[in-house]
Motif scaffolding. Structure first.
Motif, short mmCIF file in Angstrom:
data_model
loop_
_atom_site.label_atom_id
_atom_site.label_comp_id
_atom_site.label_asym_id
_atom_site.label_seq_id
_atom_site.Cartn_x
_atom_site.Cartn_y
_atom_site.Cartn_z
N VAL A 62 0.79 -1.24 0.00
CA VAL A 62 0.00 0.00 0.00
C VAL A 62 0.83 1.30 0.00
O VAL A 62 0.62 2.18 -0.83
N GLY A 114 -2.86 -5.23 -1.86
CA GLY A 114 -2.65 -3.82 -1.58
C GLY A 114 -2.04 -3.11 -2.79
O GLY A 114 -2.16 -1.91 -2.95
N TYR A 123 -7.38 -7.16 1.15
CA TYR A 123 -7.36 -5.83 1.78
C TYR A 123 -8.49 -4.96 1.24
O TYR A 123 -8.79 -4.99 0.04
#
Lengths: 471, 471
Positions: B234, B269, B360
């Motif tokens: 991320v 992510g 996620y």
């Protein structure tokens, strides 16, 4: 951890993959006793092996050529994961605070996570070339079964795997892997074969053993016209295929500007050990041949003797250290060829508490003879110390070893610690034959305190040894 | 299978490992919205991040430098498993009977079996350099937790992993792996943190989620002076570290004498996807900047636009295809920074039936913006077709893919089959981010017919999206 002490990798270029396997047989300074027919106990001829193996592998089994070319298609498949790296274990050296230099040759990068692919690819190839449609084999925890299943998928062969029942029930994951590759997996003993039915009749709850599973696979191959048998260790041609390991390692040690003083490998049937060690044994064997033939050395000329070579096995299956050197069957039902080897008796079954693999009752005939003649030392280690070293290794080198491979780690660590005491600074090279990503259940048991050390009781070994054939 | 159509490997030499990571930020033809403080919802300053990250990583998080040097010790550890191979999937092409050329970049040879090591090593290094003694992180099935545990072992850091409880209970093996590396593994939600206690109070049987585990790890880091937080995807600096994948792949495609027309990666992510894709996006981004700034092209001059780029996610967690582009919390308890991204809402939890990872609720802000601005396409695929392609891939290429990576395999296969229809012959490059040796349980479920396709119901997504902060 101080700076600048990370692992160093010696990676060959692709063109450096050996294009020929090394055949140790013509270099041996002694004769090998011939394998015998399981029924007649007379020396086996190639024709006796034809129901089991394709002619190319039978020729390799008895070959006295110094080298055997690796076929192009096998090389192509080797290139997917070879050359395999050789590392200097600098962080491990640091953690152990040893003056020894520790190297390891890592075979865990093959698609199946171990050295087994080196021979499964070759075997599938030769069978494919001779029109075989289906291979039958056995597997314990599944390492060999996965490797053969993968290789069969590459060549469009069917693959029938007899998997020791206790592993089949307790380790569904390896079974899933073989199925991904399209193999048919049968728990052994099974009702599919006479050998399996006989065992089940006397013990319907039999957990199975490698010896039983071999019997079933051999019977399957003999019973089906389109099917041959495949073995993942022990046989001469299997050891031959694995020599890519040692041939690469020799080039890599040269790149490192070093020579191994000690060489260490783990032994189940002996193929990974042989693959690493055999090319390094050449000088010692040549020196012995010279002694034999009485060839005088000129004064002052020193003979390179090559490294000290150590084969490591578990105390729970102490074939080389507590077995007998004699003729024995390769399987439980006495269907497989009879070979002269170190053996615990073909009825031997290691205790269930043993988690580290390396469970075969015998050992490769060539390796056995090398131990017998003093060219290879054998050592047995206990499983708690094996797992302890595996953890030390993983924390320092990053790679999580297969429990089998960790037997070699243990002895390499012991040698490095000895060096600290004696002040010597040997170069130690060991074989790390596979990663432990499939074996985390065994690590889990180790951390949970469920593993115990286990020395197999002598009375049981004696009982199993009483079953040796009178050849 | 006919001769001469095996996989072809393009392996760089060690010296070709990139010595600098590629930072896409200065090349973006648009501005990124700043991350916000979770309590004030005001733009975050570097000082807000200091309780969580070492300064070197905060600097990378906001860096506008075109490249960031890879430190020598990180390079040394990369060298243990890099350069990673890039393969031409000739056997897969044959099986699919496609005119497309299929390439894949394989990250499964790291000691932890996936691309995650590329950033865990870098993060552990920078923390080590700034005197941090302990790292806290979260993990789902355990891929990231294992990678960080390994890297912490290399630098002598303690590692505390909050593992989603359902995985902790159902996947003891990954837990064992983290323990081998010396990490402390806690099932999440746990009574160790206020965030965990709050969840447990309302639902003592909570199976946990990535969002909850992140909350716990962040709280742990903030609560302990000697501890920082580490995230495996991320964030900008994580994507940055992963660009070694794409930088190597560019050199390897050049070795292959080819250029990808389509690039495919799976997205959880977004870090593995970004690592492969970002270096290849440069020409398209540059062209867009020129269009923006009105720089005229000379007549007849063609602009290389680079490949079409496709991000693949599961229909069970359809962040990019069905989420909202807006500000949301990175975690469930609203302790982590608030980022502008595609999100399904920080309370989103994928259905239990989904076996393929990539769970996620959000996606990397940079990747989200690239999707939003049309530089990256997003596609969602169903799990049965994903596992089907994984099996096809394993049987043709030998490598058993992680279920996550198999999402990319699926779309590559679809594109190759489309090419067969249209007669086009595109070069398809996809990222194979890890091996599936840890995921055989999911394959077992697939073969047992226990997996079902699952499209997340819109009402539930709408409910989760209602929790977005009003920034």
């Amino acid at each position: 951890m101080p700076e600048g002490h990370d692992a160093v990798k010696f990676l060959l270029r692709e063109n450096d993959i050996p294009t020929a396997w090394y055949n140790i047989v013509p270099d041996l300074p002694f004769d090998l006793d011939p394998p015998l027919h399981p029924r007649t106990l007379q020396p086996l001829g190639p024709e006796d092996l034809l129901p089991l193996f394709p002619m190319a592998l039978i020729e390799q089994e008895v070959s006295r050529a110094p080298a055997v070319d690796v076929p192009g298609r096998v090389l192509d498949l080797y290139r997917q994961y070879r050359p395999a790296p050789l590392f200097r274990a600098r962080r491990l050296e640091q953690v152990l605070n040893t003056p020894a230099r520790i190297y390891y040759k890592y075979e865990g990068l093959s698609p199946v996570g171990s050295h087994k692919a080196n021979t499964s690819i070759a075997q599938a190839y030769y069978n494919h070339c001779e029109g075989v449609r289906r291979l039958a084999t056995e597997t314990g925890a599944g390492q060999w079964g996965s490797a053969l299943a993968m290789a069969c998928a590459m060549f469009g062969l069917e693959c029938s795997v007899y998997m020791v029942r206790v592993s089949y029930d307790q380790k569904p994951y390896r079974k899933a892997m073989m199925r991904v590759y399209g193999a048919d997996v049968t728990p052994s003993p099974s009702p599919k074969t006479a050998a399996g039915r006989a065992i089940l009749a006397s013990d319907p709850e039999s957990p199975g053993s490698l010896g039983i599973a071999i019997s079933e696979a051999v019977e399957d191959a003999v019973a089906h016209e389109d099917t041959k048998y495949s073995l993942g260790s022990v046989l001469n041609h299997v050891l031959l295929h694995q020599t890519v390991i040692g041939l690469e390692a020799q080039m890599q040690m040269e790149m490192a500007g070093d020579r191994p003083d000690v060489l260490v490998g783990c032994v189940g049937g002996g193929s990974n050990f042989a693959g690493l060690a055999f090319p390094f044994l050449k000088p010692a064997l040549a020196a012995a041949r010279r002694r034999h033939s009485g060839t005088a050395q000129r004064a002052g000329q020193s003979t390179p003797q090559g490294p000290r070579v150590i084969a490591v096995e578990p105390t729970a299956c102490p074939t080389l250290t507590r077995g007998t050197f004699g003729y024995d069957y390769g399987d439980t039902a006495c269907l497989a060829p009879v070979a002269k080897m170190y053996t615990l008796g073909h009825g031997f079954v290691p205790a269930g508490i043993h988690a580290g693999g390396l469970r075969y009752h015998g050992a490769a005939p060539i390796l056995s003879a090398l131990v017998r003649h003093g060219f290879v030392e054998a050592r047995a280690v206990r499983q708690l110390e094996v797992f302890e070293s595996a953890v030390t290794f993983a924390r320092s080198e990053g790679i999580l070893p297969a429990p089998e491979s960790a037997h070699a780690v243990r002895v390499a660590v012991d040698l490095a610690l000895e060096a600290r005491e004696t002040g010597a600074s040997p170069a130690i090279l060991f074989g790390l034959s596979g990663h432990g990503h499939f074996d985390l259940g065994a690590y889990e048991s180790y951390f949970a305190g469920q593993l115990k050390d286990y020395d197999h009781p002598q009375a049981e070994i004696d009982r199993a040894l009483a079953s040796l054939p009178k050849a």
